[in-house]
Write a protein that holds these residues in place. Structure first.
Motif, PDB file in Angstrom:
ATOM      1  N   LYS A 157      -6.617  10.858   0.449  1.00 41.58           N
ATOM      2  CA  LYS A 157      -6.770  10.690   1.905  1.00 41.58           C
ATOM      3  C   LYS A 157      -7.691   9.511   2.225  1.00 41.58           C
ATOM      4  O   LYS A 157      -7.429   8.757   3.168  1.00 41.58           O
ATOM      5  CB  LYS A 157      -7.309  11.987   2.525  1.00 41.58           C
TER       6      LYS A 157
ATOM      7  N   SER B 163      -6.384   2.020   3.556  1.00 41.40           N
ATOM      8  CA  SER B 163      -5.190   1.202   3.769  1.00 41.40           C
ATOM      9  C   SER B 163      -4.985   0.903   5.248  1.00 41.40           C
ATOM     10  O   SER B 163      -4.650  -0.223   5.634  1.00 41.40           O
ATOM     11  CB  SER B 163      -3.966   1.918   3.193  1.00 41.40           C
TER      12      SER B 163
ATOM     13  N   ILE C 135       2.581   5.382   5.842  1.00 39.24           N
ATOM     14  CA  ILE C 135       1.246   5.789   5.384  1.00 39.24           C
ATOM     15  C   ILE C 135       0.799   7.053   6.108  1.00 39.24           C
ATOM     16  O   ILE C 135       0.216   7.963   5.504  1.00 39.24           O
ATOM     17  CB  ILE C 135       0.236   4.643   5.597  1.00 39.24           C
TER      18      ILE C 135
ATOM     19  N   ASP D 236       0.825  -1.214   0.000  1.00 39.54           N
ATOM     20  CA  ASP D 236       0.000   0.000   0.000  1.00 39.54           C
ATOM     21  C   ASP D 236       0.860   1.265   0.000  1.00 39.54           C
ATOM     22  O   ASP D 236       0.496   2.269  -0.622  1.00 39.54           O
ATOM     23  CB  ASP D 236      -0.924   0.003   1.221  1.00 39.54           C
ATOM     24  N   THR D 237       1.996   1.218   0.699  1.00 35.39           N
ATOM     25  CA  THR D 237       2.878   2.385   0.747  1.00 35.39           C
ATOM     26  C   THR D 237       3.396   2.730  -0.643  1.00 35.39           C
ATOM     27  O   THR D 237       3.439   3.908  -1.031  1.00 35.39           O
ATOM     28  CB  THR D 237       4.058   2.129   1.700  1.00 35.39           C
TER      29      THR D 237
ATOM     30  N   LEU E 219       0.494   4.245  -2.579  1.00 36.50           N
ATOM     31  CA  LEU E 219       0.127   5.567  -2.089  1.00 36.50           C
ATOM     32  C   LEU E 219       1.196   6.608  -2.406  1.00 36.50           C
ATOM     33  O   LEU E 219       0.875   7.794  -2.567  1.00 36.50           O
ATOM     34  CB  LEU E 219      -0.117   5.506  -0.574  1.00 36.50           C
TER      35      LEU E 219
ATOM     36  N   CYS F   2      -5.668   6.404   1.869  1.00 33.02           N
ATOM     37  CA  CYS F   2      -4.803   6.182   3.036  1.00 33.02           C
ATOM     38  C   CYS F   2      -5.585   5.581   4.192  1.00 33.02           C
ATOM     39  O   CYS F   2      -5.123   4.631   4.846  1.00 33.02           O
ATOM     40  CB  CYS F   2      -4.163   7.503   3.478  1.00 33.02           C
TER      41      CYS F   2
ATOM     42  N   LEU G  38      -0.196  10.652   4.600  1.00 32.47           N
ATOM     43  CA  LEU G  38      -1.441  11.300   5.009  1.00 32.47           C
ATOM     44  C   LEU G  38      -1.172  12.703   5.549  1.00 32.47           C
ATOM     45  O   LEU G  38      -1.926  13.646   5.262  1.00 32.47           O
ATOM     46  CB  LEU G  38      -2.123  10.434   6.077  1.00 32.47           C
TER      47      LEU G  38
END
Length: 475
Positions: free
Chosen positions: A189, A195, A436, A145-146, A149, A192, A440
């Motif tokens: 957002k 996630s 994350i 996910d990082t 993102l 994030c 954000l």
């Protein structure tokens, strides 16, 4: 009678005389070693986080440490087996002096106790590490996910740079660029937050059937500024100092979290800040569980540097206000128990005990009886300077963190008690999602900076190239 007393006295004298005769250097050494062993064990158990204790507990819990422990235990057992009868006579018969056999026995006992204590500390540390170790699946999800993102963040950064480069363009182009970036930031957002929920739901092997994970934002807004805005209108924002989020006066009026609650004005006058839920960014897992928009949640926050005798302010309750106060993540495994504990603490507080009333406690209990949340994690989000018209600090490619400004609080919560098995697990989760949370924070900071630009440009007449103040003077 006197004769019996004399005989008893003589017996005691003989007994002490024999004990004195039996006393030797061996006995003194045994006693001193016993005291030394006691002090070593007490120090180790009282200072488990000291480097020396951690070092030797790790060594004595290793393979070689286990071997040493076994060898010392064998020596102790051997001394009992070989010298058992001699040791028994020397310990329990005062007529026989204590010798090296008894000393060797007690030395092995003391060594076994000390090594056993350090072995125990090492085992406890190992158990805590295993309990706090993040699961592989959650680590993989966080890494994946990082990466995704970061790509989203880069897109938003390009949109942000486009706005800075085209501030002199036509009003239409400005509005289009603003709208483009706002939509990108909102979507990023939400990604994030989704996630964060995805990682939390995959944190352990527990059954997640009928379990809902949710996340939301609480924006911080200065209470005095909000009060002035409400004196003019029922709606506040979007403003740079409230996270760029607009909210209605009903959020304050209908909130059960204000101790001083006679009217909306008293609620704000007794607060330094308020935290308001930004409903557009509320997400849930599974997605079908997302709730319909209602009145945003509003909670008070007060600075804690006031002394007894100063004007009493609204108390800082659990969750988001406490995370803002402590400036670190706050995990609550049992929310309803925490509510009871909070009320009990307020009843004992010198600042607030005289103001606790039935209305406040009933409203608070009623709110949490209807609310399905059972466990919550609140994480503060700091402001980053990302460059722009009104800040010389930081650049878009090298944001600079401002440790003195918390912009908002991110909440991750669920309808199951103990979202994480223990505090160590919650700390590990916070460490895993740090990248994350950084993304954000940058997104939130860009949103605040965007509102600052819009706030200034709103004072300018795009079509005529004049400020609104100049138009009024001309009229």
């Amino acid at each position: 009678m006197e004769l019996e007393l004399e005989l008893d006295k003589e017996k005691w004298i003989v007994l002490f005389s024999k004990a004195y005769d039996a006393l030797s250097l061996y006995v003194i050494v045994i006693v001193l070693l016993a005291y030394l062993a006691y002090r070593i064990c007490k120090h180790a158990l009282s200072n488990t986080d000291r480097e020396f204790v951690k070092k030797w507990s790790a060594k004595l819990h290793s393979g070689y440490g286990n071997l040493i422990f076994i060898m010392v235990s064998i020596l102790w057992a051997s001394s009992v087996s070989v010298f058992g009868s001699d040791i028994k006579k020397q310990v329990f018969d005062f007529e026989i002096p204590v010798s090296w056999e008894t000393l060797s026995f007690f030395v092995t006992v003391y060594c076994s106790v000390v090594i056993g204590i350090y072995h125990y500390i090492g085992q406890q540390r190992k158990n805590r590490e295993e309990q706090s170790r993040p699961p592989i699946n959650a680590v993989k999800l966080a890494a994946q996910d990082t990466v995704e993102l970061m790509q989203v963040l880069k897109t938003c950064m390009l949109d942000w740079q486009l706005i800075l480069n085209q501030l002199s363009s036509s009003p239409k182009d400005k509005l289009e660029n603003f709208a483009l970036l706002e939509n990108s930031l909102r979507s990023a957002k939400r990604s994030c937050l989704n996630s964060l929920l995805n990682i939390a739901s995959n944190w352990d092997d527990r059954d997640n059937d009928n379990v809902t994970y949710r996340a939301n934002f609480f924006n911080l807004a200065p209470a005095k500024s909000v009060l002035k805005e409400f004196e003019k209108s029922d709606i506040v924002g979007p403003k740079p100092n409230n996270g760029g989020y607009a909210f209605n006066i009903n959020s304050v009026i209908k909130s059960p979290f204000f101790l001083f609650n006679d009217n909306w004005r008293s609620r704000l006058e007794k607060s330094d800040y308020i935290l308001v839920n930004e409903q557009e960014l509320s997400v849930a897992l599974p997605k079908k569980a997302e709730s319909k928009p209602g009145v945003p949640i509003c909670m008070p926050y007060s600075e804690v540097d006031s002394a007894l005798g100063d004007e009493t302010k609204q108390p800082n309750l659990h969750g988001a206000p406490l995370a803002r106060q402590l400036k670190r993540p706050v995990y609550i495994p049992e929310l309803k128990n925490q509510v009871k504990s909070t009320i009990e603490d307020l009843k004992e507080s010198p600042m607030h005990r005289d103001y606790i009333n039935g209305k406040f406690t009933e409203n608070l209990y009623e709110y949490y009886e209807k609310d399905s949340t059972k466990s919550i994690l609140s994480i503060p989000i700091y402001k980053y300077h990302v460059g722009g018209l009104f800040s010389e600090k930081g650049r878009i490619d090298k944001p600079e963190k401002d440790d003195g400004i918390i912009v908002c609080i991110a909440n991750i919560y669920t309808n199951r008690s103990h979202m994480f098995n223990n505090d160590d697990m919650a700390d590990s989760y916070c460490e895993i999602v740090k990248p994350i949370m950084y993304i954000l924070s940058i997104l939130v900071s860009m949103r605040v900076s965007l509102i600052e630009i819009q706030d200034v440009l709103s004072m300018y007449d795009y079509d005529k190239g004049k400020s609104k103040t100049e138009d009024k003077e001309a009229a």
